[in-house]
Design an enzyme around this catalytic site. Structure first.
Site, PDB file in Angstrom:
ATOM      1  N   LEU A 178       0.813  -1.211   0.000  1.00  0.00           N
ATOM      2  CA  LEU A 178       0.000   0.000   0.000  1.00  0.00           C
ATOM      3  C   LEU A 178       0.848   1.262   0.000  1.00  0.00           C
ATOM      4  O   LEU A 178       0.419   2.304  -0.484  1.00  0.00           O
ATOM      5  CB  LEU A 178      -0.934   0.004   1.220  1.00  0.00           C
ATOM      6  CG  LEU A 178      -1.986  -1.097   1.269  1.00  0.00           C
ATOM      7  CD1 LEU A 178      -2.739  -1.045   2.602  1.00  0.00           C
ATOM      8  CD2 LEU A 178      -2.969  -0.946   0.110  1.00  0.00           C
ATOM      9  N   GLY A 179       2.054   1.193   0.578  1.00  0.00           N
ATOM     10  CA  GLY A 179       2.903   2.376   0.626  1.00  0.00           C
ATOM     11  C   GLY A 179       4.015   2.224   1.633  1.00  0.00           C
ATOM     12  O   GLY A 179       4.196   1.173   2.250  1.00  0.00           O
ATOM     13  N   GLY A 224       6.420   4.637   4.703  1.00  0.00           N
ATOM     14  CA  GLY A 224       6.475   5.858   5.506  1.00  0.00           C
ATOM     15  C   GLY A 224       7.564   5.747   6.539  1.00  0.00           C
ATOM     16  O   GLY A 224       8.371   4.809   6.538  1.00  0.00           O
ATOM     17  N   GLY A 225       7.586   6.725   7.442  1.00  0.00           N
ATOM     18  CA  GLY A 225       8.618   6.744   8.469  1.00  0.00           C
ATOM     19  C   GLY A 225       8.563   5.543   9.399  1.00  0.00           C
ATOM     20  O   GLY A 225       9.555   5.201  10.030  1.00  0.00           O
ATOM     21  N   MET A 226       7.395   4.906   9.485  1.00  0.00           N
ATOM     22  CA  MET A 226       7.259   3.753  10.371  1.00  0.00           C
ATOM     23  C   MET A 226       7.394   2.431   9.631  1.00  0.00           C
ATOM     24  O   MET A 226       7.108   1.378  10.183  1.00  0.00           O
ATOM     25  CB  MET A 226       5.900   3.811  11.075  1.00  0.00           C
ATOM     26  CG  MET A 226       5.909   4.652  12.335  1.00  0.00           C
ATOM     27  SD  MET A 226       7.096   4.032  13.527  1.00  0.00           S
ATOM     28  CE  MET A 226       6.427   2.413  13.804  1.00  0.00           C
ATOM     29  N   VAL A 268       3.927  -0.615   4.351  1.00  0.00           N
ATOM     30  CA  VAL A 268       2.555  -0.999   4.675  1.00  0.00           C
ATOM     31  C   VAL A 268       2.005  -1.872   3.554  1.00  0.00           C
ATOM     32  O   VAL A 268       2.154  -1.548   2.374  1.00  0.00           O
ATOM     33  CB  VAL A 268       1.650   0.234   4.852  1.00  0.00           C
ATOM     34  CG1 VAL A 268       0.263  -0.192   5.322  1.00  0.00           C
ATOM     35  CG2 VAL A 268       2.260   1.217   5.835  1.00  0.00           C
ATOM     36  N   LYS A 306       1.669  -3.193   8.866  1.00  0.00           N
ATOM     37  CA  LYS A 306       2.791  -2.258   8.855  1.00  0.00           C
ATOM     38  C   LYS A 306       3.999  -2.944   9.457  1.00  0.00           C
ATOM     39  O   LYS A 306       4.004  -3.317  10.639  1.00  0.00           O
ATOM     40  CB  LYS A 306       2.435  -0.989   9.635  1.00  0.00           C
ATOM     41  CG  LYS A 306       3.554   0.043   9.657  1.00  0.00           C
ATOM     42  CD  LYS A 306       3.050   1.417  10.075  1.00  0.00           C
ATOM     43  CE  LYS A 306       2.213   2.059   9.004  1.00  0.00           C
ATOM     44  NZ  LYS A 306       1.977   3.500   9.233  1.00  0.00           N
ATOM     45  N   ASP A 319       1.917  13.516  14.330  1.00  0.00           N
ATOM     46  CA  ASP A 319       2.189  13.567  12.888  1.00  0.00           C
ATOM     47  C   ASP A 319       0.879  13.742  12.118  1.00  0.00           C
ATOM     48  O   ASP A 319       0.635  13.076  11.124  1.00  0.00           O
ATOM     49  CB  ASP A 319       2.913  12.294  12.436  1.00  0.00           C
ATOM     50  CG  ASP A 319       3.559  12.438  11.059  1.00  0.00           C
ATOM     51  OD1 ASP A 319       3.819  13.589  10.641  1.00  0.00           O
ATOM     52  OD2 ASP A 319       3.787  11.416  10.395  1.00  0.00           O
TER      53      ASP A 319
END
Length: 274
Positions: free
Chosen positions: A7-8, A10-12, A15, A30, A126
């Site tokens: 799905l994408g 990010g900083g974490m 996903v 995630k 955030d």
């Protein structure tokens, strides 16, 4: 879990869309970054904090289901969350901003979600358009509540900023263009920091523009710390003066000049606008 697609990122971490074969439902998965997953102390602290985040129960907050480890023994740790079908607020804001009725339909449940989380001691840290989803029926869903705090290190002296405005070296503070001044300075934050970020979202939803976004990360930080944003001037219709004043109060540099809580903010948003 069967992985159905990415799905994408990010900083974490990355996903994925996954299918929970035990419960027969699709979820968002995630995968935690190695610096969290492979550090026993940080992972234990992450799990303690995640327990609090998982306790958030609100129709406008995406539910965190579980924290798990790859049973294959690869050392991968991941979170499973409610999967929201729809689009992000980032992709929904028109070039000239929303009309008043559209803006309030998003702002009121968003403020309600903040009030609920803050009541349990959870600060988002955030809040930005990419972390707000509108599902297929237009309902607001806030993503990643509290995950910025979960990713923190004990020592913030090694923070570095990347071109996307997210800190690395394991210390995720948030996205620069939506940070509060105290967050940008690395100071302690409380719920009023989220209210500053909320003010930026309101401004952007009304005008289609982020009031602090500049061409470079350092310039954006300087604007947040020093600049007074220009008055809210929507291209599509007029905003009631009460709502303009509400946005300005959210964007006060000093936390003491903002609303004391999201409850008061939510109450003001719900007052019929003249």
């Amino acid at each position: 879990y069967d992985i159905l697609g990415k799905l994408g990122s990010g900083g974490m971490g990355d996903v994925y869309r996954g299918h929970d074969s035990r419960l027969g439902r699709d979820v968002a998965i995630k995968v935690l970054p190695p610096e969290v997953a492979n550090d026993a102390e940080r992972r234990a602290r992450f799990e303690r904090e995640a327990t609090v985040v998982a306790g958030l129960k609100h129709p406008n907050i995406v539910t965190l289901h579980s924290i798990e480890e790859d049973p294959a023994g690869a050392g991968r740790h991941f979170l499973t969350m409610e999967l929201v079908e729809g689009r992000t607020l980032a992709g929904a804001i028109p070039a000239g901003g929303f009309l008043l009725e559209e803006l309030l339909a998003i702002a009121v449940p968003l403020a309600d979600a903040l009030a609920s989380a803050h009541a349990k001691g959870v600060v988002h840290r955030d809040l930005k358009p990419a972390n707000v989803m509108l599902d297929g029926e237009g309902r607001v869903k806030v993503l990643d509540f509290g995950l910025a705090k979960l990713a923190e290190t004990v020592d913030s002296s090694s923070e570095t900023l990347t071109s996307d405005g997210v800190t690395r070296a394991g210390h995720l503070l948030g996205t620069v263009a939506y940070m509060s001044p105290e967050q940008a300075e690395g100071l302690a934050v409380d719920p009023r920091s989220d209210l500053f970020s909320f003010g930026i979202l309101l401004y952007q939803m009304a005008t289609g523009r982020n009031p602090f976004q500049r061409g470079h990360t350092v310039s954006t930080l300087a604007a947040i710390l020093k600049d007074t944003p220009p008055p809210v001037a929507p291209e599509r219709g007029r905003l009631p003066k009460e709502l303009v004043a509400l946005v300005e109060r959210c964007l006060a540099t000093s936390p003491d000049r903002r609303f004391a809580s999201a409850v008061g903010l939510r109450r003001r948003l719900r007052v019929p606008q003249a």
